[in-house]
Design a protein around this motif. Structure first.
Motif, short mmCIF file in Angstrom:
data_model
loop_
_atom_site.label_atom_id
_atom_site.label_comp_id
_atom_site.label_asym_id
_atom_site.label_seq_id
_atom_site.Cartn_x
_atom_site.Cartn_y
_atom_site.Cartn_z
N ARG A 1 0.83 -1.21 0.00
CA ARG A 1 0.00 0.00 0.00
C ARG A 1 0.86 1.26 0.00
NH1 ARG A 1 -3.45 -3.29 3.16
NH2 ARG A 1 -2.64 -2.57 5.16
N ARG A 2 2.00 1.19 0.65
CA ARG A 2 2.91 2.35 0.64
C ARG A 2 3.41 2.64 -0.78
NH1 ARG A 2 6.84 1.82 6.01
NH2 ARG A 2 5.17 2.14 7.57
N LEU A 3 3.55 1.60 -1.56
CA LEU A 3 4.03 1.77 -2.92
C LEU A 3 2.91 2.14 -3.88
CD1 LEU A 3 6.47 -1.29 -3.05
CD2 LEU A 3 7.12 1.12 -3.06
N GLU A 4 1.71 1.67 -3.59
CA GLU A 4 0.58 1.87 -4.49
C GLU A 4 -0.09 3.23 -4.31
OE1 GLU A 4 -0.50 -2.92 -4.69
OE2 GLU A 4 -1.71 -1.55 -3.47
N LYS A 5 -0.01 3.78 -3.09
CA LYS A 5 -0.65 5.07 -2.82
C LYS A 5 0.42 6.16 -2.78
CE LYS A 5 -4.64 3.21 -0.36
NZ LYS A 5 -5.50 3.31 0.84
N GLU A 6 0.32 7.07 -3.72
CA GLU A 6 1.37 8.09 -3.88
C GLU A 6 1.61 8.88 -2.60
OE1 GLU A 6 2.47 11.86 -6.81
OE2 GLU A 6 0.78 10.54 -7.28
N LYS A 7 0.54 9.18 -1.85
CA LYS A 7 0.71 9.99 -0.64
C LYS A 7 1.47 9.25 0.45
CE LYS A 7 -3.73 8.87 1.56
NZ LYS A 7 -4.97 9.44 2.13
N HIS A 8 1.60 7.91 0.30
CA HIS A 8 2.33 7.11 1.29
C HIS A 8 3.69 6.66 0.78
CE1 HIS A 8 -1.05 7.22 3.89
NE2 HIS A 8 -1.80 6.38 3.21
N ASN A 9 4.05 7.05 -0.46
CA ASN A 9 5.34 6.62 -1.02
C ASN A 9 6.51 7.01 -0.14
OD1 ASN A 9 4.61 7.07 -4.60
ND2 ASN A 9 3.97 5.50 -3.17
N TRP A 10 6.40 8.17 0.51
CA TRP A 10 7.53 8.69 1.30
C TRP A 10 7.88 7.78 2.47
CZ3 TRP A 10 7.01 9.88 6.48
CH2 TRP A 10 5.68 9.95 6.96
N LYS A 11 6.91 6.95 2.89
CA LYS A 11 7.15 6.06 4.03
C LYS A 11 8.00 4.85 3.64
CE LYS A 11 2.83 7.03 6.53
NZ LYS A 11 1.62 6.41 7.12
N PHE A 12 8.07 4.57 2.34
CA PHE A 12 8.76 3.36 1.91
C PHE A 12 10.26 3.59 1.78
CE2 PHE A 12 10.57 0.54 -1.29
CZ PHE A 12 10.19 -0.69 -0.79
N SER A 13 11.02 2.57 2.17
CA SER A 13 12.47 2.58 1.99
C SER A 13 12.91 1.20 1.51
CB SER A 13 13.18 2.91 3.31
OG SER A 13 14.56 2.65 3.21
N PRO A 14 13.83 1.14 0.57
CA PRO A 14 14.35 -0.17 0.13
C PRO A 14 14.88 -0.99 1.30
CG PRO A 14 15.07 1.54 -1.38
CD PRO A 14 14.42 2.25 -0.21
N ALA A 15 15.31 -0.30 2.36
CA ALA A 15 15.81 -1.02 3.54
C ALA A 15 14.71 -1.87 4.18
CB ALA A 15 16.35 -0.02 4.56
N ASP A 16 13.44 -1.47 3.98
CA ASP A 16 12.33 -2.26 4.52
C ASP A 16 12.35 -3.68 3.98
OD1 ASP A 16 11.45 0.02 5.84
OD2 ASP A 16 10.01 0.56 4.27
N LEU A 17 12.70 -3.82 2.71
CA LEU A 17 12.73 -5.14 2.09
C LEU A 17 13.92 -5.95 2.58
CD1 LEU A 17 11.70 -4.29 -1.59
CD2 LEU A 17 10.26 -4.90 0.37
N LYS A 18 15.03 -5.28 2.82
CA LYS A 18 16.21 -5.98 3.35
C LYS A 18 15.93 -6.50 4.76
CE LYS A 18 19.64 -3.38 0.67
NZ LYS A 18 20.82 -2.48 0.74
N GLU A 19 15.29 -5.66 5.58
CA GLU A 19 14.98 -6.09 6.95
C GLU A 19 13.93 -7.20 6.96
OE1 GLU A 19 16.62 -4.66 10.02
OE2 GLU A 19 17.81 -4.63 8.19
N ARG A 20 13.05 -7.17 5.98
CA ARG A 20 12.00 -8.20 5.89
C ARG A 20 12.60 -9.59 5.68
NH1 ARG A 20 6.65 -9.14 5.00
NH2 ARG A 20 6.11 -10.59 3.32
N LEU A 21 13.74 -9.65 5.01
CA LEU A 21 14.42 -10.93 4.81
C LEU A 21 14.91 -11.52 6.13
CD1 LEU A 21 16.53 -10.06 1.62
CD2 LEU A 21 14.43 -11.44 1.73
N LEU A 22 15.01 -10.67 7.14
CA LEU A 22 15.50 -11.11 8.46
C LEU A 22 14.36 -11.31 9.45
CD1 LEU A 22 18.48 -8.58 8.61
CD2 LEU A 22 18.63 -11.03 8.11
N TRP A 23 13.17 -11.51 8.93
CA TRP A 23 11.95 -11.61 9.75
C TRP A 23 12.11 -12.60 10.90
CZ3 TRP A 23 7.26 -9.01 9.61
CH2 TRP A 23 6.23 -9.56 10.38
#
Length: 292
Positions: A197-219
């Motif tokens: 949703r952060r990627l799909e909704k332009e007003k929430h794009n600023w919340k996304f960081s590529p680091a989120d995906l890296k940390e997700r791998l360490l769930w």
């Protein structure tokens, strides 16, 4: 609305995070949950006002959870009825240069609530046994004697950190700080949906960081660290509560209800007036009322 026992959320013995649900059915609509939350907010606001006047206790609310768990919106919705002077929110980021010149708890001591007030830690001193454990290379930046590289970090090091955290919380609790610690228990799938949703909704794009995906791998690494931290530091004076967080409205309601139930155990009261003032209240009133 289905009644959820707050005691069922408290950690009072060794737990497995996998045994706790990330979503529960409270058998009501979102609108009704908001109405119930509003009632609780109003009660909390009155308690906070009385607590401020009583001036003997303060409250520390600790919020931890994986990225997208809803900490920011929870703070906004739970504390929106508070007098602005009564609550301070602290969001702890990567330690800055000055903070690294002190021990790992120093900046958290500075942020403790004054008597009569609330402090909300949005991410907390537990980052020092969570993100630093998943990324132990961060510890090297702390310039701790005897630790010059990651290989110098032993299991005893982490045990000492848990002991320091427990001592810190016991000390402040014995001095009138009421501590409640909430783990917002989010499922990996719900995190995926929120990141999308952060990627799909332009007003929430600023919340996304590529680091989120890296940390997700360490769930799983994070889940294991959370589980151990909760088990080692949930105490009667500083309990952990595991809050199902896949539904934000339910999570907000449960956190607010937990805070209210805890504070209702205390006998906060407004200070008694000096006897001379009590005896002359009518006179003071009449004098002010007669002014033109």
């Amino acid at each position: 609305m289905k009644n959820i026992s707050i005691d069922s959320l408290k950690v009072s013995s060794t737990i497995k995070l996998a045994d706790f649900p990330t979503l529960i059915d409270v058998a009501t609509s979102e609108k009704k949950k908001e109405k119930e939350l509003q009632k609780i907010r109003e009660k909390l606001s009155k308690i906070q006002d009385m607590m401020y006047a009583h001036n003997k206790y303060s409250v520390l609310i600790c919020l931890q959870g994986m990225d997208t768990a809803g900490k920011d919106s929870l703070i906004r919705e739970v504390f929106k009825e508070f007098n602005a002077r009564g609550v301070v929110v602290h969001s702890f980021k990567t330690p800055n240069t000055n903070e690294l010149e002190h021990d790992f708890l120093w900046r958290h001591y500075l942020a403790l609530p004054e008597k009569g007030k609330f402090s909300v830690f949005n991410r907390t001193h537990y980052e020092n046994v969570l993100i630093t454990r998943v990324h132990p290379e961060y510890i090297v930046n702390e310039n701790i004697p005897g630790i010059d590289k990651v290989d110098d970090i032993t299991p005893e090091f982490w045990e000492n950190r848990f002991e320091s955290i427990n001592a810190f919380e016991k000390h402040v609790a014995s001095n009138g700080v009421i501590i409640l610690k909430f783990f917002l228990h989010l499922s990996k799938e719900e995190q995926r949906q929120r990141l999308l949703r952060r990627l799909e909704k332009e007003k929430h794009n600023w919340k996304f960081s590529p680091a989120d995906l890296k940390e997700r791998l360490l769930w799983e690494d994070y889940q294991n660290c959370y589980e151990e931290a909760i088990n080692k530091t949930s105490k009667p004076h500083a309990p952990w509560l595991i809050i199902p967080a896949d539904n934000k409205e339910t999570a907000r309601y449960l956190v607010a209800k937990s805070i209210l139930e805890e504070l209702e155990k205390y006998e906060f009261h407004y200070p008694e007036l000096d006897q001379e003032i009590q005896d002359n209240i009518k006179m003071y009133h009449d004098k002010l009322a007669s002014e033109k």
